[in-house]
Design a protein around this motif. Structure first.
Motif, PDB file in Angstrom:
ATOM      1  N   MET A   1      46.311 -22.977  42.017  1.00 25.88           N
ATOM      2  CA  MET A   1      46.726 -22.588  43.350  1.00 25.88           C
ATOM      3  C   MET A   1      45.703 -23.058  44.371  1.00 25.88           C
ATOM      4  O   MET A   1      44.519 -23.191  44.043  1.00 25.88           O
ATOM      5  N   PRO A   2      46.101 -23.250  45.608  1.00 24.97           N
ATOM      6  CA  PRO A   2      45.168 -23.681  46.628  1.00 24.97           C
ATOM      7  C   PRO A   2      44.063 -22.653  46.820  1.00 24.97           C
ATOM      8  O   PRO A   2      44.263 -21.455  46.701  1.00 24.97           O
ATOM      9  N   THR A   3      42.871 -23.129  47.113  1.00 21.25           N
ATOM     10  CA  THR A   3      41.740 -22.251  47.331  1.00 21.25           C
ATOM     11  C   THR A   3      41.033 -22.623  48.606  1.00 21.25           C
ATOM     12  O   THR A   3      41.095 -23.765  49.059  1.00 21.25           O
ATOM     13  N   SER A   4      40.344 -21.664  49.200  1.00 19.84           N
ATOM     14  CA  SER A   4      39.541 -21.920  50.388  1.00 19.84           C
ATOM     15  C   SER A   4      38.094 -22.092  49.968  1.00 19.84           C
ATOM     16  O   SER A   4      37.797 -22.287  48.797  1.00 19.84           O
ATOM     17  N   ALA A   5      37.148 -22.010  50.916  1.00 18.82           N
ATOM     18  CA  ALA A   5      35.741 -22.168  50.599  1.00 18.82           C
ATOM     19  C   ALA A   5      35.301 -21.089  49.614  1.00 18.82           C
ATOM     20  O   ALA A   5      35.738 -19.938  49.695  1.00 18.82           O
ATOM     21  N   PRO A   6      34.425 -21.427  48.647  1.00 18.08           N
ATOM     22  CA  PRO A   6      33.994 -20.454  47.644  1.00 18.08           C
ATOM     23  C   PRO A   6      33.306 -19.252  48.295  1.00 18.08           C
ATOM     24  O   PRO A   6      32.514 -19.418  49.230  1.00 18.08           O
ATOM     25  N   PRO A   7      33.600 -18.016  47.837  1.00 23.00           N
ATOM     26  CA  PRO A   7      32.921 -16.835  48.374  1.00 23.00           C
ATOM     27  C   PRO A   7      31.418 -16.923  48.150  1.00 23.00           C
ATOM     28  O   PRO A   7      30.957 -17.505  47.167  1.00 23.00           O
ATOM     29  N   LYS A   8      30.636 -16.331  49.053  1.00 23.87           N
ATOM     30  CA  LYS A   8      29.184 -16.490  49.018  1.00 23.87           C
ATOM     31  C   LYS A   8      28.489 -15.467  48.138  1.00 23.87           C
ATOM     32  O   LYS A   8      27.371 -15.702  47.689  1.00 23.87           O
ATOM     33  N   ASN A   9      29.112 -14.298  47.901  1.00 26.54           N
ATOM     34  CA  ASN A   9      28.446 -13.271  47.118  1.00 26.54           C
ATOM     35  C   ASN A   9      29.466 -12.508  46.278  1.00 26.54           C
ATOM     36  O   ASN A   9      30.668 -12.776  46.351  1.00 26.54           O
ATOM     37  N   ARG A  10      28.978 -11.550  45.483  1.00 28.14           N
ATOM     38  CA  ARG A  10      29.852 -10.827  44.561  1.00 28.14           C
ATOM     39  C   ARG A  10      30.946 -10.071  45.296  1.00 28.14           C
ATOM     40  O   ARG A  10      32.106 -10.077  44.880  1.00 28.14           O
ATOM     41  N   PHE A  11      30.607  -9.416  46.387  1.00 32.85           N
ATOM     42  CA  PHE A  11      31.604  -8.669  47.161  1.00 32.85           C
ATOM     43  C   PHE A  11      32.697  -9.605  47.665  1.00 32.85           C
ATOM     44  O   PHE A  11      33.891  -9.293  47.549  1.00 32.85           O
ATOM     45  N   GLU A  12      32.304 -10.728  48.226  1.00 35.72           N
ATOM     46  CA  GLU A  12      33.294 -11.673  48.747  1.00 35.72           C
ATOM     47  C   GLU A  12      34.146 -12.244  47.622  1.00 35.72           C
ATOM     48  O   GLU A  12      35.339 -12.474  47.802  1.00 35.72           O
ATOM     49  N   ARG A  13      33.516 -12.478  46.459  1.00 34.55           N
ATOM     50  CA  ARG A  13      34.280 -12.995  45.315  1.00 34.55           C
ATOM     51  C   ARG A  13      35.342 -11.994  44.873  1.00 34.55           C
ATOM     52  O   ARG A  13      36.490 -12.366  44.628  1.00 34.55           O
ATOM     53  N   ARG A  14      34.941 -10.731  44.770  1.00 32.91           N
ATOM     54  CA  ARG A  14      35.906  -9.706  44.348  1.00 32.91           C
ATOM     55  C   ARG A  14      37.010  -9.541  45.376  1.00 32.91           C
ATOM     56  O   ARG A  14      38.178  -9.361  45.026  1.00 32.91           O
ATOM     57  N   ARG A  15      36.637  -9.590  46.641  1.00 30.84           N
ATOM     58  CA  ARG A  15      37.628  -9.466  47.706  1.00 30.84           C
ATOM     59  C   ARG A  15      38.617 -10.626  47.651  1.00 30.84           C
ATOM     60  O   ARG A  15      39.828 -10.435  47.758  1.00 30.84           O
ATOM     61  N   ALA A  16      38.090 -11.850  47.461  1.00 32.12           N
ATOM     62  CA  ALA A  16      38.950 -13.025  47.370  1.00 32.12           C
ATOM     63  C   ALA A  16      39.847 -12.954  46.143  1.00 32.12           C
ATOM     64  O   ALA A  16      41.026 -13.334  46.196  1.00 32.12           O
ATOM     65  N   GLU A  17      39.304 -12.453  45.026  1.00 29.41           N
ATOM     66  CA  GLU A  17      40.097 -12.337  43.800  1.00 29.41           C
ATOM     67  C   GLU A  17      41.237 -11.328  43.975  1.00 29.41           C
ATOM     68  O   GLU A  17      42.352 -11.554  43.495  1.00 29.41           O
ATOM     69  N   THR A  18      40.948 -10.223  44.666  1.00 30.74           N
ATOM     70  CA  THR A  18      41.986  -9.219  44.912  1.00 30.74           C
ATOM     71  C   THR A  18      43.084  -9.792  45.797  1.00 30.74           C
ATOM     72  O   THR A  18      44.286  -9.606  45.537  1.00 30.74           O
ATOM     73  N   ARG A  19      42.676 -10.471  46.858  1.00 33.56           N
ATOM     74  CA  ARG A  19      43.666 -11.065  47.754  1.00 33.56           C
ATOM     75  C   ARG A  19      44.535 -12.072  47.006  1.00 33.56           C
ATOM     76  O   ARG A  19      45.762 -12.084  47.150  1.00 33.56           O
ATOM     77  N   GLN A  20      43.899 -12.920  46.203  1.00 37.09           N
ATOM     78  CA  GLN A  20      44.658 -13.934  45.483  1.00 37.09           C
ATOM     79  C   GLN A  20      45.575 -13.308  44.439  1.00 37.09           C
ATOM     80  O   GLN A  20      46.675 -13.810  44.184  1.00 37.09           O
ATOM     81  N   ALA A  21      45.148 -12.194  43.846  1.00 29.15           N
ATOM     82  CA  ALA A  21      46.008 -11.497  42.885  1.00 29.15           C
ATOM     83  C   ALA A  21      47.263 -10.975  43.576  1.00 29.15           C
ATOM     84  O   ALA A  21      48.371 -11.048  43.014  1.00 29.15           O
TER      85      ALA A  21
END
Length: 211
Positions: A1-21
């Motif tokens: 799936m399309p992705t945006s810029a990689p998250p910078k930290n663990r919180f942003e990664r989890r937030r991005a993963e939740t949104r993508q889910a």
């Protein structure tokens, strides 16, 4: 799936993963049912996230399903881009787009079903295949390859034909999808002013695999 810029930290990664889910769950629901009547609870359960997490990312189901369609169309555009990057002729790009789209009914059924059910409403979107097609049409018109006055009008005609191809491909799996796509691509090129012999040759060239 399309992705945006990689998250910078663990919180942003989890937030991005939740949104993508949530987006992925909405895409699956759209592909399966064709409508947006599923409840937020159903979507959250499909995404395996908490109900409250939904409102950390989206204000409404409408916003989520819009994001899901855009995500699918962007994936669609990227898939086509990856396989036509060596082609310079705008007429061949149009032909390849038609023919690769027909093959996606087998290789990417979820994206294809969303394209069939929702694609027409996004035919002039600034995401997905639309801006790429508009760019190629503008190049074709400015170079004299296409004999039409306005790229936006041409996109309406070509995009509508492409949506019809997708609907045909899914409704009639018994048909030869490659042949139907080549025939419709040839008609689209002739509509754009490409000579008949040239249009036929362009729509019968070898294509890259979509797998």
């Amino acid at each position: 799936m399309p992705t945006s810029a990689p998250p910078k930290n663990r919180f942003e990664r989890r937030r991005a993963e939740t949104r993508q889910a949530l987006v992925r769950a909405a895409r699956q629901i759209l592909a399966e049912s064709g409508h947006t009547s599923a409840s937020i609870q159903t979507i959250a359960e499909r995404a395996d996230v908490g109900f409250g997490s939904f409102y950390n990312h989206f204000q409404s189901k409408t916003e989520l399903f819009d994001a899901a369609v855009i995500d699918a169309l962007e994936e669609f555009g990227q898939l086509i881009d990856e396989r036509v990057q060596e082609i310079d002729d705008p007429a061949e790009l149009v032909a390849a787009g038609f023919r690769l789209t027909a093959r996606m009914a087998d290789s990417h059924p979820e994206v294809t079903r969303i394209l069939r059910d929702r694609g027409l409403a996004y035919i002039h979107s600034d995401r997905g295949l639309a801006p790429r097609a508009l760019r190629d049409l503008e190049i074709g018109i400015s170079s004299g390859r296409f004999d039409c006055a306005d790229a936006t009008t041409a996109l309406t005609a070509v995009g509508g034909t492409l949506m019809s191809l997708v609907a045909l491909r899914l409704a009639r799996p018994d048909l030869d999808g490659d042949e139907a796509a080549s025939d419709l691509a040839e008609m689209a090129l002739r509509m754009l002013g490409v000579p008949a012999d040239d249009a036929r040759e362009l729509t019968r060239r070898p294509l890259p695999d979509l797998a």
